[in-house]
Scaffold this motif. Structure first.
Motif, PDB file in Angstrom:
ATOM      1  N   SER A 129       0.824  -1.207   0.000  1.00  0.00           N
ATOM      2  CA  SER A 129       0.000   0.000   0.000  1.00  0.00           C
ATOM      3  C   SER A 129       0.852   1.250   0.000  1.00  0.00           C
ATOM      4  CB  SER A 129      -0.870   0.022   1.260  1.00  0.00           C
ATOM      5  OG  SER A 129      -2.097  -0.465   1.039  1.00  0.00           O
ATOM      6  N   THR A 130       1.927   1.236   0.818  1.00  0.00           N
ATOM      7  CA  THR A 130       2.824   2.386   0.863  1.00  0.00           C
ATOM      8  C   THR A 130       3.478   2.613  -0.498  1.00  0.00           C
ATOM      9  OG1 THR A 130       3.273   2.053   3.212  1.00  0.00           O
ATOM     10  CG2 THR A 130       4.885   3.341   1.973  1.00  0.00           C
ATOM     11  N   LEU A 131       3.952   1.542  -1.094  1.00  0.00           N
ATOM     12  CA  LEU A 131       4.576   1.663  -2.411  1.00  0.00           C
ATOM     13  C   LEU A 131       3.592   2.236  -3.422  1.00  0.00           C
ATOM     14  CD1 LEU A 131       6.728   1.132  -4.568  1.00  0.00           C
ATOM     15  CD2 LEU A 131       5.895  -1.228  -4.704  1.00  0.00           C
ATOM     16  N   GLU A 132       2.373   1.739  -3.439  1.00  0.00           N
ATOM     17  CA  GLU A 132       1.391   2.215  -4.404  1.00  0.00           C
ATOM     18  C   GLU A 132       1.052   3.682  -4.164  1.00  0.00           C
ATOM     19  OE1 GLU A 132      -1.695  -0.630  -3.875  1.00  0.00           O
ATOM     20  OE2 GLU A 132      -0.713  -2.160  -5.121  1.00  0.00           O
ATOM     21  N   ALA A 133       1.015   4.091  -2.890  1.00  0.00           N
ATOM     22  CA  ALA A 133       0.749   5.500  -2.589  1.00  0.00           C
ATOM     23  C   ALA A 133       1.872   6.379  -3.103  1.00  0.00           C
ATOM     24  CB  ALA A 133       0.579   5.680  -1.084  1.00  0.00           C
ATOM     25  N   VAL A 134       3.118   5.939  -2.923  1.00  0.00           N
ATOM     26  CA  VAL A 134       4.256   6.713  -3.411  1.00  0.00           C
ATOM     27  C   VAL A 134       4.225   6.790  -4.935  1.00  0.00           C
ATOM     28  CG1 VAL A 134       6.775   6.821  -3.540  1.00  0.00           C
ATOM     29  CG2 VAL A 134       5.675   6.180  -1.396  1.00  0.00           C
ATOM     30  N   GLU A 135       3.907   5.667  -5.584  1.00  0.00           N
ATOM     31  CA  GLU A 135       3.838   5.667  -7.045  1.00  0.00           C
ATOM     32  C   GLU A 135       2.740   6.613  -7.540  1.00  0.00           C
ATOM     33  OE1 GLU A 135       5.414   1.161  -8.129  1.00  0.00           O
ATOM     34  OE2 GLU A 135       3.302   1.475  -7.661  1.00  0.00           O
ATOM     35  N   ARG A 136       1.597   6.608  -6.862  1.00  0.00           N
ATOM     36  CA  ARG A 136       0.525   7.530  -7.255  1.00  0.00           C
ATOM     37  C   ARG A 136       0.956   8.979  -7.059  1.00  0.00           C
ATOM     38  NH1 ARG A 136      -2.743   3.801  -4.519  1.00  0.00           N
ATOM     39  NH2 ARG A 136      -2.817   5.164  -2.685  1.00  0.00           N
ATOM     40  N   ALA A 137       1.646   9.219  -5.946  1.00  0.00           N
ATOM     41  CA  ALA A 137       2.104  10.579  -5.668  1.00  0.00           C
ATOM     42  C   ALA A 137       3.059  11.055  -6.751  1.00  0.00           C
ATOM     43  CB  ALA A 137       2.777  10.628  -4.302  1.00  0.00           C
ATOM     44  N   ASP A 175      11.905  22.117  -2.940  1.00  0.00           N
ATOM     45  CA  ASP A 175      11.008  22.200  -1.789  1.00  0.00           C
ATOM     46  C   ASP A 175       9.558  22.023  -2.228  1.00  0.00           C
ATOM     47  OD1 ASP A 175      13.103  22.764   0.036  1.00  0.00           O
ATOM     48  OD2 ASP A 175      13.035  24.891  -0.499  1.00  0.00           O
ATOM     49  N   VAL A 176       9.204  22.640  -3.351  1.00  0.00           N
ATOM     50  CA  VAL A 176       7.846  22.506  -3.883  1.00  0.00           C
ATOM     51  C   VAL A 176       7.569  21.044  -4.218  1.00  0.00           C
ATOM     52  CG1 VAL A 176       6.301  23.124  -5.771  1.00  0.00           C
ATOM     53  CG2 VAL A 176       7.752  24.874  -4.716  1.00  0.00           C
ATOM     54  N   ARG A 177       8.543  20.393  -4.860  1.00  0.00           N
ATOM     55  CA  ARG A 177       8.393  18.963  -5.170  1.00  0.00           C
ATOM     56  C   ARG A 177       8.123  18.160  -3.900  1.00  0.00           C
ATOM     57  NH1 ARG A 177      13.924  16.654  -5.872  1.00  0.00           N
ATOM     58  NH2 ARG A 177      13.716  16.724  -3.600  1.00  0.00           N
ATOM     59  N   ASP A 178       8.918  18.410  -2.854  1.00  0.00           N
ATOM     60  CA  ASP A 178       8.745  17.670  -1.609  1.00  0.00           C
ATOM     61  C   ASP A 178       7.386  17.955  -0.985  1.00  0.00           C
ATOM     62  OD1 ASP A 178      11.270  16.717  -2.021  1.00  0.00           O
ATOM     63  OD2 ASP A 178      12.231  17.944  -0.469  1.00  0.00           O
ATOM     64  N   ALA A 179       6.949  19.215  -1.062  1.00  0.00           N
ATOM     65  CA  ALA A 179       5.649  19.573  -0.497  1.00  0.00           C
ATOM     66  C   ALA A 179       4.516  18.903  -1.264  1.00  0.00           C
ATOM     67  CB  ALA A 179       5.475  21.086  -0.504  1.00  0.00           C
ATOM     68  N   LEU A 180       4.639  18.847  -2.586  1.00  0.00           N
ATOM     69  CA  LEU A 180       3.619  18.181  -3.395  1.00  0.00           C
ATOM     70  C   LEU A 180       3.552  16.692  -3.066  1.00  0.00           C
ATOM     71  CD1 LEU A 180       4.320  19.895  -6.831  1.00  0.00           C
ATOM     72  CD2 LEU A 180       2.186  20.061  -5.539  1.00  0.00           C
ATOM     73  N   LEU A 181       4.716  16.086  -2.947  1.00  0.00           N
ATOM     74  CA  LEU A 181       4.757  14.660  -2.631  1.00  0.00           C
ATOM     75  C   LEU A 181       4.197  14.402  -1.235  1.00  0.00           C
ATOM     76  CD1 LEU A 181       5.534  11.827  -3.396  1.00  0.00           C
ATOM     77  CD2 LEU A 181       7.901  12.319  -2.752  1.00  0.00           C
ATOM     78  N   GLN A 186       6.520   8.536   8.384  1.00  0.00           N
ATOM     79  CA  GLN A 186       6.669   7.684   7.207  1.00  0.00           C
ATOM     80  C   GLN A 186       6.966   8.525   5.968  1.00  0.00           C
ATOM     81  OE1 GLN A 186       3.143   5.439   6.158  1.00  0.00           O
ATOM     82  NE2 GLN A 186       4.366   3.714   5.450  1.00  0.00           N
ATOM     83  N   ILE A 187       6.280   9.651   5.831  1.00  0.00           N
ATOM     84  CA  ILE A 187       6.508  10.531   4.684  1.00  0.00           C
ATOM     85  C   ILE A 187       7.922  11.095   4.718  1.00  0.00           C
ATOM     86  CG2 ILE A 187       5.781  12.688   3.584  1.00  0.00           C
ATOM     87  CD1 ILE A 187       2.952  12.088   4.617  1.00  0.00           C
ATOM     88  N   ALA A 188       8.393  11.454   5.916  1.00  0.00           N
ATOM     89  CA  ALA A 188       9.748  11.990   6.039  1.00  0.00           C
ATOM     90  C   ALA A 188      10.777  10.983   5.540  1.00  0.00           C
ATOM     91  CB  ALA A 188      10.036  12.372   7.487  1.00  0.00           C
ATOM     92  N   GLN A 189      10.555   9.708   5.806  1.00  0.00           N
ATOM     93  CA  GLN A 189      11.483   8.676   5.337  1.00  0.00           C
ATOM     94  C   GLN A 189      11.471   8.573   3.823  1.00  0.00           C
ATOM     95  OE1 GLN A 189      10.134   5.203   7.443  1.00  0.00           O
ATOM     96  NE2 GLN A 189      11.044   5.843   9.383  1.00  0.00           N
ATOM     97  N   VAL A 190      10.280   8.676   3.229  1.00  0.00           N
ATOM     98  CA  VAL A 190      10.182   8.623   1.766  1.00  0.00           C
ATOM     99  C   VAL A 190      10.903   9.809   1.144  1.00  0.00           C
ATOM    100  CG1 VAL A 190       8.588   8.771  -0.186  1.00  0.00           C
ATOM    101  CG2 VAL A 190       8.040   7.303   1.757  1.00  0.00           C
TER     102      VAL A 190
END
Length: 230
Positions: free
Chosen positions: A95-103, A160-166, A179-183
Motif C-alpha cells: 500500500s505504501t509503495l502504491e501511494a508513493v507511485e501515485r504521488a 522544496d515545492v516537489r517535496d511539499a507536493l509529494l 513515514q513521509i519523512a522517510q520517503v
C-alpha cells in the motif's frame, strides 16, 4: 531412517554447527541421542530444516524461526498468527509503495516546474492547505525551506515545492508524517524523483519476490505440519 548432522548440512550447503544451532533454537524438533551422545536425526528433522529455509525468504530469519518453534511446540495457531502478521506487513508495504507511485504520477514533471522560488502563501494556496500546515511539515522534517536573510521569510525552491507536493499526496493517502519523512529522505538521497523511480521498481520487485516466497513457504509449512509435524 537415521540421519547425521552432516547429512542435513550437505543438502543445504550448511555447516553441521548451523544445523545444531537451529536445533538448539527450536527450529528443528529435538534430536535423540545415540548411546555415545551423538545427535541422531530422522526425516522429519530434514523436513523441518527444509521448511525453515523456505520460510526465511518470506518472513525473515527471526519470524521463520518463531514459526518453526511454534509448530514444533504444537502451537499451530501461534504459527499461523505469525504468518498472518507477515502477510499484513507485506500488504501494508505494498500500500505504501502504491501511494508513493501515485504521488509521483501526480507530481508536475520536472521540466514543467517553475524554476523560481516561492513563498509560503502561494505554496499553501497551490496545495489547498493552510500555511500552518507547511510549518508543521517543516518541523517534522518533510520540507526545509531556506530563510531570506533580509526579511526572514521562508523561501521554497523547486525541490522544496516537489517535496511539499509529494508530502501532500501521501498525506491524502493517509500516511503519517514520520513515514513521509522517510520517503522524502529517499528522494533527496537519490537526487530527485527520477532516480527514485528505479528504486521504486526495485522495491516492487522485492515485494513481488517476497509474495512469491510466502506462497512457497506456505506450501512447505503445510507439508511439514501435515506430514512431519509434531
Amino acid at each position: 531412517m537415521q540421519l547425521r548432522p552432516i547429512d542435513l548440512a550437505r543438502e543445504h550447503g550448511l555447516s553441521t554447527q548451523a544445523v545444531r544451532n537451529y536445533e538448539e533454537a527450536g527450529f528443528l524438533p529435538p534430536a535423540r541421542r545415540s548411546p555415545h551422545g551423538y545427535r541422531v536425526y530422522a526425516p522429519r528433522h530434514a523436513a523441518a530444516l527444509r521448511t525453515f529455509l523456505a520460510l526465511v525468504p518470506a518472513h525473515g530469519h527471526a519470524t521463520a524461526g518463531a514459526i518453526m518453534r511454534a509448530v514444533n511446540d504444537d502451537a499451530v495457531d501461534e504459527a499461523l498468527r505469525l504468518v498472518d502478521g507477515s502477510h499484513a506487513q507485506l500488504a501494508a508495504d505494498r500500500s505504501t509503495l502504491e501511494a508513493v507511485e501515485r504521488a509521483f504520477r501526480d507530481l508536475v514533471p520536472p521540466r514543467e516546474r517553475e524554476s523560481g522560488a516561492t513563498l509560503i502563501g502561494p505554496l499553501a494556496h497551490r496545495l489547498g492547505v493552510r500555511p500552518a500546515t507547511l510549518r508543521k511539515w517543516e518541523r517534522a522534517g518533510l520540507i526545509a525551506p531556506r530563510r531570506d536573510p533580509r526579511t526572514g521569510y521562508r523561501i521554497y525552491t523547486s525541490d522544496d515545492v516537489r517535496d511539499a507536493l509529494l508530502a501532500h499526496q501521501l498525506r491524502r493517502g493517509g500516511h503519517g508524517l514520520e513515514q513521509i519523512a522517510q520517503v522524502l529522505e529517499q528522494v533527496r538521497a537519490s537526487g530527485g524523483p527520477e532516480p527514485l523511480r528505479a528504486a521504486l521498481r526495485e522495491w516492487r520487485h522485492r515485494l513481488t519476490t517476497r509474495g512469491l516466497a510466502m506462497l512457497a513457504g506456505a506450501s512447505a509449512l503445510d507439508t511439514y505440519v501435515s506430514g512431519h509435524g509434531t
